[in-house]
Design a protein around this motif. Structure first.
Motif, short mmCIF file in Angstrom:
data_model
loop_
_atom_site.label_atom_id
_atom_site.label_comp_id
_atom_site.label_asym_id
_atom_site.label_seq_id
_atom_site.Cartn_x
_atom_site.Cartn_y
_atom_site.Cartn_z
N GLN A 139 0.70 -1.29 0.03
CA GLN A 139 0.02 0.27 -0.02
C GLN A 139 0.72 1.18 -0.13
O GLN A 139 0.43 2.28 -0.42
CB GLN A 139 -0.93 0.02 1.36
CG GLN A 139 -2.09 0.98 1.04
CD GLN A 139 -3.12 0.38 0.15
OE1 GLN A 139 -2.97 -0.67 -0.32
NE2 GLN A 139 -4.15 1.22 -0.13
N GLU A 140 2.03 1.19 0.72
CA GLU A 140 2.82 2.35 0.90
C GLU A 140 3.25 3.13 -0.62
O GLU A 140 3.11 4.08 -0.72
CB GLU A 140 4.20 2.37 1.41
CG GLU A 140 4.99 3.28 1.91
CD GLU A 140 6.52 2.91 2.62
OE1 GLU A 140 6.70 3.82 3.40
OE2 GLU A 140 7.04 2.23 1.90
N ASP A 141 3.54 2.36 -1.80
CA ASP A 141 3.86 2.96 -2.94
C ASP A 141 2.90 3.46 -3.69
O ASP A 141 2.84 4.64 -4.15
CB ASP A 141 4.48 1.67 -3.91
CG ASP A 141 5.77 1.31 -3.39
OD1 ASP A 141 6.51 1.90 -2.81
OD2 ASP A 141 6.12 -0.06 -3.72
N LYS A 142 1.48 2.77 -3.47
CA LYS A 142 0.22 3.68 -3.87
C LYS A 142 0.13 4.86 -3.44
O LYS A 142 -0.37 5.79 -4.07
CB LYS A 142 -0.75 2.62 -3.83
CG LYS A 142 -0.95 1.15 -4.51
CD LYS A 142 -2.27 0.35 -4.23
CE LYS A 142 -1.90 -1.06 -4.90
NZ LYS A 142 -2.88 -1.90 -4.61
N ILE A 143 0.03 4.87 -2.04
CA ILE A 143 -0.07 6.15 -1.43
C ILE A 143 0.78 7.24 -1.85
O ILE A 143 0.33 8.41 -1.98
CB ILE A 143 -0.39 6.06 0.09
CG1 ILE A 143 -1.45 5.05 0.29
CG2 ILE A 143 -0.44 7.21 0.76
CD1 ILE A 143 -1.52 4.80 1.95
N LEU A 144 2.29 6.76 -1.73
CA LEU A 144 2.98 7.63 -2.14
C LEU A 144 2.90 8.30 -3.47
O LEU A 144 3.20 9.62 -3.64
CB LEU A 144 4.32 7.07 -2.10
CG LEU A 144 5.15 7.03 -0.88
CD1 LEU A 144 6.38 6.05 -1.20
CD2 LEU A 144 5.70 8.31 -0.25
N GLN A 145 2.39 7.52 -4.25
CA GLN A 145 2.26 8.05 -5.70
C GLN A 145 0.85 9.33 -5.84
O GLN A 145 0.79 10.14 -6.49
CB GLN A 145 1.71 6.89 -6.71
CG GLN A 145 2.85 6.10 -7.05
CD GLN A 145 2.41 4.73 -7.84
OE1 GLN A 145 1.27 4.61 -8.22
NE2 GLN A 145 3.38 3.59 -7.82
#
Length: 826
Positions: free
Chosen positions: A41-47
Motif C-alpha cells: 500500500q505504501e507505494d500506491k499512497i506515495l504516488q
C-alpha cells in the motif's frame, strides 16, 4: 464519475485498519498479514500524495518498514491510532480544500447559507464523525458515557498538568515539571534496560539535553534533524547529567500546541484510549463544533453572576489559557448543572401543586389532642414544630410536597399517623409505602398500636389482631380500617384487598411496591406517605402519587443530609427536620477496635446474647461488586457459625438473595428466631428490631460516616444500652481519624457534614435513585455556588415562568436534554 485514486488508496488503508481494530489487533484483517499489505500500500499512497507536509509526516509512519506481526497488542493499538490520526488529517485537509474551491466558484445566497448550516452535522451526531474515531474506539468512549459530539464537548478534564512554564535548557531544575522549545540535533533507536526505546539530543541557544522514551522505538522516525519540538515533563538525572524521561512531546508546526507548553488537560480514560488521542479528538470537537452550543442562560443572570459565555466556557474548560480562566470556565459549567437541577425540580413541583387543584383538608385540632392524650408519650418540641408545618400544608388548596428528615427513632411515624388520621377525618384514603415487607409490617403494627391505644373502648372490632386488615372504632365518627398490602400475600388475599380499596372499605393502606401495581385503584386517595424515600426512584414515587387526584405527599428519610444540600437535591420538596430525639433514648456507645482485638468484640456479643439480646454483624462492599460482597458475607457467616458462635442461631442477608428469602430472614430475626444477623449493607435501612442492642461492623473504613451512623441506628431502640463496634480493615491514620469522629459525634447531621468534607458528594450521595441529572463538574459542597444557583433559579421561575416552560427556547431545550424527559411540564 469515479473517485480520485488518492481517495481510493487512503480509504482502503483506513478500512483495513478499522477492521483490524474490530478484530482486536490480531493481525487477521487481511490474508497474509498486515505487514505484507502495508508494504504494497505504501507505494500506491506515495504516488497519490502531492502535499509536501503530508508526504513528510507519511514517511514518519514507516509503513514499508513496519514489523506489525512481532509487536504486542498495546504497541499495535498505538501505531494504528497514530496512522488513523494521520489519515484523518489528510481527509480533513482535502475536505477543506473542496469547500474552499466551491466557495470560490460560487458565493451562496442567504438561503443557500442557511441550507448549508442546516445540513452541517448537529451536536447529536455520533463521535465517529471525527476522523480517527472508529466504531471500535466509539465503543470505548461509550464506556465513559460519550456517544455524541455533545457528550464529547461536555467530556471535561479531571485536572490539568501545568506545562506552561517554559524555560531555557540551562535553567532547568531537577524534579520539577517544565517545558522547553528546542531543535532536534539527532534521534535514534537505542536499548534502554532490556528493551528498545528512543533517544534524542535536543538543544536551544543555552545548551543541550538528552531525552529518552522507554519502550517506544517507533518514535525515532518522527524526529527529523533540525525539526523544532516542544517537550514537557519532569527533569531527572542519570549519571550526573540532566535528562527528560518519557516526557510529552509535540513537533512545532503552524497548529496550536495541545500536549505541551500549556495547561494540558488530563481526561478520564478507559482501556484502549490514550491521552494524546483523546486530547486531539476533544480539541477537534471544541474547534469544529463548540460554536454550535447555544447560550441558554438569560443575559441578566450571566452578568449578575459574572459568568463566561457558554462556548467560551467549554473551550477554556478543555484548553485553558491560564489557571484563572480555567477556574472561571469550570465555575460557569458547575453553575449550569446546579441551576438546571433547580429549575427542573421547581417545574416538577409547580406541575404537581398548580397543574391541578389539591384537596384542602379541614384540620380537627381537638381530634388530634384527644388522640395524643391516650398515647404513652408526648411529642418533642421538634415533632410539634414539624406537625404544625405538615398541618399548615394540608389546609392549602394545593398539594403538600414535603420531605421529613429525622434520625432513626426520632418519631417520624407518629407524624405520618396524625397526617393519615386527618385525611381519614376528611373522608379521604391514605397510603404509606415502605421499601421492604418487614418495614411495612412494622409500620402497620406501630400505627395499629397507636390506634388501639387512642381510646379505651377502641378494639379491633371487625378483624382479628393477626389479620392484615384491622378496624378501630371510637376515634372518628366511622371506624378506621387499616390494611397491609405486601407481595407475599396470596393472590386471593391481594384480590380481596384490591376490591376493598376500590370500594372505599379501606381507609389506610400500608405496603411495599405492591401499592403501585396496576390493579390497585384508590377512588379517593388524599395523602401518600413514602418512607425511606431514597430507596425509591422518582418514577415509583410518581406512580404512587398518580393513584389519586393530586394527593398530598409526605416523604420521609432517616438519612441526615445537610440543609443546603437537601434544598438542592430535593428542590421539589419543602423541608422539615426532626432534630431532637425522644427523652430517655440512650445513645449507643461507639468504639473503634484494632483488628487484633476482634476477640473482645465477640466476647461482648456473647454476653449480650446470653442476656437475651440480639446482634448484627456487618460486612462491607468490596471492589464495588455485589458478588464479591455476598461471598465475603457468606464466608464470614460460615466461619462465625462454626468457629465463633456455634451455640447461637445465625442468619445471613445479602443483596444477591431473592427478595422473598431476604424478607423471610429479616422476619425471623425480628421474631427473635435468630440471635445474630450476618449481613451486608442491605440492612442499612428496612429493619427495626428493638431487642437488638449490639452491632459489629467489619471493614468499617470502607463505609461513609453517614452509612455507619445508619447502622448504629439499628441498635439501642428500646430503653437499654446499645453498642456499636467498628473494626477497620486498614489501620491507616486517615481511617483512624475518620472513625474516631463516630466515637465523638452522635448528631447525624454533623456527621453528614463531616462525611461531605471527607469523601465528597459523589460518594456521599448518588443521584441515580433520586432521578436527578448527574453532576459532572459541580460540587454540592460548594455551598456558595449552590445557594447562588438556587436563588437565581427560584427568582427566574417566579418572575418569568414562561421562559422556563417554553420547550423550544434555548433554555427549554437545555432543560429537556439535561433531564432527559424526567420533568413533568405543566
Amino acid at each position: 464519475m469515479g473517485q480520485p485514486p488518492e481517495e481510493t488508496s487512503i480509504n482502503s488503508l483506513r478500512r483495513v485498519l478499522e477492521l483490524e481494530c474490530k478484530k482486536g489487533y490480531s493481525d487477521k484483517a487481511v490474508i497474509g498479514g498486515l505487514d505484507k499489505f502495508l508494504q504494497n500500500q505504501e507505494d500506491k499512497i506515495l504516488q497519490d500524495i502531492n502535499d509536501r507536509e503530508f508526504l513528510m509526516s507519511f514517511n514518519n509512519l514507516g509503513l514499508a518498514k513496519s514489523n506489525y506481526s512481532s509487536w504486542d497488542v498495546d504497541k499495535r493499538e498505538q501505531w494504528i491510532a497514530a496512522t488513523l490520526e494521520w489519515i484523518g488529517e489528510v481527509e480533513q485537509a482535502r475536505e477543506k480544500k473542496k469547500l474552499t474551491t466551491l466557495a470560490q466558484d460560487s458565493s451562496p445566497t442567504a438561503g443557500e447559507t442557511r441550507q448549508i448550516e442546516k445540513a452541517s452535522p448537529g451536536l447529536d451526531s455520533p463521535i465517529t464523525l471525527i476522523r480517527g474515531i472508529t466504531p471500535n474506539t466509539a465503543t470505548k468512549f461509550a464506556r465513559l458515557g460519550v456517544k455524541t459530539l455533545y457528550d464529547l464537548l461536555y467530556f471535561l478534564p479531571r485536572r490539568y498538568i501545568d506545562y506552561s512554564q517554559r524555560k531555557a535548557i540551562a535553567e532547568l531544575e531537577e524534579g520539577k515539571e517544565q517545558t522547553i522549545i528546542a531543535t532536534i540535533w539527532q534521534s535514534r533507536v537505542v536499548t534502554l534496560g532490556n528493551r528498545q526505546g528512543t533517544e534524542a539530543i535536543v538543544g536551544d541557544e543555552t545548551g543541550n539535553i538528552r531525552v529518552v522514551w522507554f519502550n517506544q522505538p517507533y518514535l525515532a522516525r518522527n524526529f527529523r534533524t533540525n525539526a523544532r519540538i516542544a517537550i514537557s515533563g519532569i527533569v531527572g538525572s542519570f549519571k550526573g547529567q540532566r535528562v527528560f524521561e518519557s516526557p510529552e512531546w509535540e513537533l512545532i508546526q503552524t497548529k496550536e500546541l495541545i500536549h505541551t507548553a500549556r495547561l494540558v488537560p488530563i481526561y478520564p480514560l478507559t482501556s484502549g484510549l490514550y491521552p494524546r488521542q483523546v486530547r486531539k479528538w476533544t480539541k477537534e470537537a471544541v474547534d469544529s463544533w463548540g460554536w454550535q452550543l447555544v447560550e441558554f442562560l438569560p443575559s441578566e443572570i450571566k452578568n449578575r453572576c459574572q459568568l463566561l459565555d457558554l462556548p467560551q466556557a467549554i473551550t477554556q474548560a478543555h484548553y485553558p489559557d491560564n489557571h484563572r480562566i480555567a477556574e472561571e470556565a469550570r465555575k460557569r459549567l458547575a453553575f449550569d448543572e446546579l441551576f438546571l437541577i433547580q429549575l427542573g425540580l421547581l417545574a416538577r413541583k409547580q406541575n404537581w401543586q398548580e397543574g391541578q387543584p389539591g384537596n384542602a383538608f379541614n384540620i380537627n385540632r381537638e381530634l388530634l389532642q384527644i388522640f395524643l392524650s391516650y398515647l404513652p408519650f408526648t411529642l418533642t418540641h421538634a415533632q410539634q414544630r414539624v406537625l404544625n408545618e405538615v398541618l399548615l400544608d394540608l389546609k392549602q388548596p394545593k398539594a403538600m410536597s414535603r420531605l421529613l428528615q429525622g434520625e432513626v427513632g426520632s418519631g417520624k411515624t407518629i407524624i405520618a399517623t396524625l397526617a393519615l388520621l386527618i385525611a381519614c377525618d376528611n373522608g379521604y384514603q391514605g397510603a404509606l409505602m415502605a421499601p421492604t415487607e418487614v418495614l411495612a409490617e412494622q409500620h402497620f403494627d406501630n400505627i395499629c398500636n397507636y390506634l388501639a391505644k387512642a381510646k379505651p373502648q377502641s378494639q379491633p372490632s371487625l378483624h382479628a389482631e393477626h389479620s392484615n386488615v384491622r378496624s378501630y372504632a371510637g376515634i372518628l365518627s366511622q371506624p378506621i380500617t387499616i390494611a397491609l398490602l405486601i407481595g407475599s400475600l396470596s393472590e386471593s388475599e391481594k384480590e380481596e384487598l384490591h376490591n376493598k380499596i376500590r370500594q372505599r372499605e379501606i381507609d389506610i393502606v400500608i405496603g411495599t411496591h405492591a401499592l403501585i401495581q396496576e390493579e390497585v385503584e384508590f377512588p379517593k386517595l388524599g395523602l401518600a406517605v413514602v418512607d425511606e424515600q431514597q430507596r425509591f426512584g422518582v418514577l415509583q414515587r410518581s406512580a404512587l402519587r398518580q393513584k389519586g387526584f393530586n394527593p398530598h405527599m409526605l416523604v420521609m428519610t432517616a438519612t441526615p443530609i445537610p440543609r443546603t444540600m437537601a434544598l438542592t437535591i430535593y428542590g421539589d420538596l419543602d423541608l422539615s427536620i426532626i432534630d431532637e430525639l425522644p427523652p430517655g433514648r440512650k445513645i449507643a456507645k461507639t468504639k473503634c477496635l484494632e483488628p487484633q482485638y476482634r476477640g473482645k468484640a465477640y466476647s461482648l456479643i456473647h454476653r449480650q446474647i446470653n442476656n437475651g439480646k440480639q446482634a448484627f454483624i456487618i460486612y462491607p462492599l468490596i471492589e464495588e461488586s455485589e458478588v464479591v460482597e455476598a461471598k465475603a458475607a457468606t464466608t464470614g457467616y460460615e466461619w462465625l457459625s462454626k468457629e465463633v458462635f456455634p451455640s447461637f442461631k445465625l442468619g445471613l442477608l445479602h443483596g444477591r438473595m431473592p427478595a422473598a428469602e431476604k424478607e423471610q430472614v429479616m422476619r425471623r430475626f425480628h421474631n427473635r428466631e435468630l440471635d445474630i444477623l450476618v449481613s451486608t449493607s442491605v440492612v442499612e435501612v428496612g429493619i427495626d428490631v428493638p431487642n437488638a442492642n449490639i452491632i459489629l461492623i467489619e471493614g468499617a473504613d470502607r463505609f461513609g460516616l453517614s452509612q455507619l451512623h445508619q447502622f448504629r441506628g439499628r441498635v439501642g431502640r428500646d430503653k437499654e444500652q446499645g453498642y456499636c463496634l467498628l473494626i477497620p480493615e486498614r489501620s491507616s491514620p486517615e481511617a483512624k481519624e475518620r472513625l474516631e469522629l463516630m466515637e465523638k459525634i452522635q448528631d447525624g447531621f454533623k456527621l453528614a457534614e463531616e462525611d461531605l468534607k471527607l469523601r465528597g458528594p459523589g460518594e456521599f450521595f448518588g443521584t441515580q435513585q433520586s432521578g436527578l441529572p448527574e453532576l459532572k463538574i459541580a460540587s454540592i459542597t460548594n455551598m456558595q455556588l449552590l445557594e447562588t444557583a438556587r436563588q437565581e433559579a427560584t427568582s427566574l421561575f417566579k418572575n418569568n415562568p414562561d421562559a422556563v416552560k417554553d420547550r423550544d427556547s434555548p433554555l427549554g431545550e437545555k432543560l429537556s436534554r439535561v433531564w432527559q424527559g424526567n420533568i413533568e411540564w405543566s
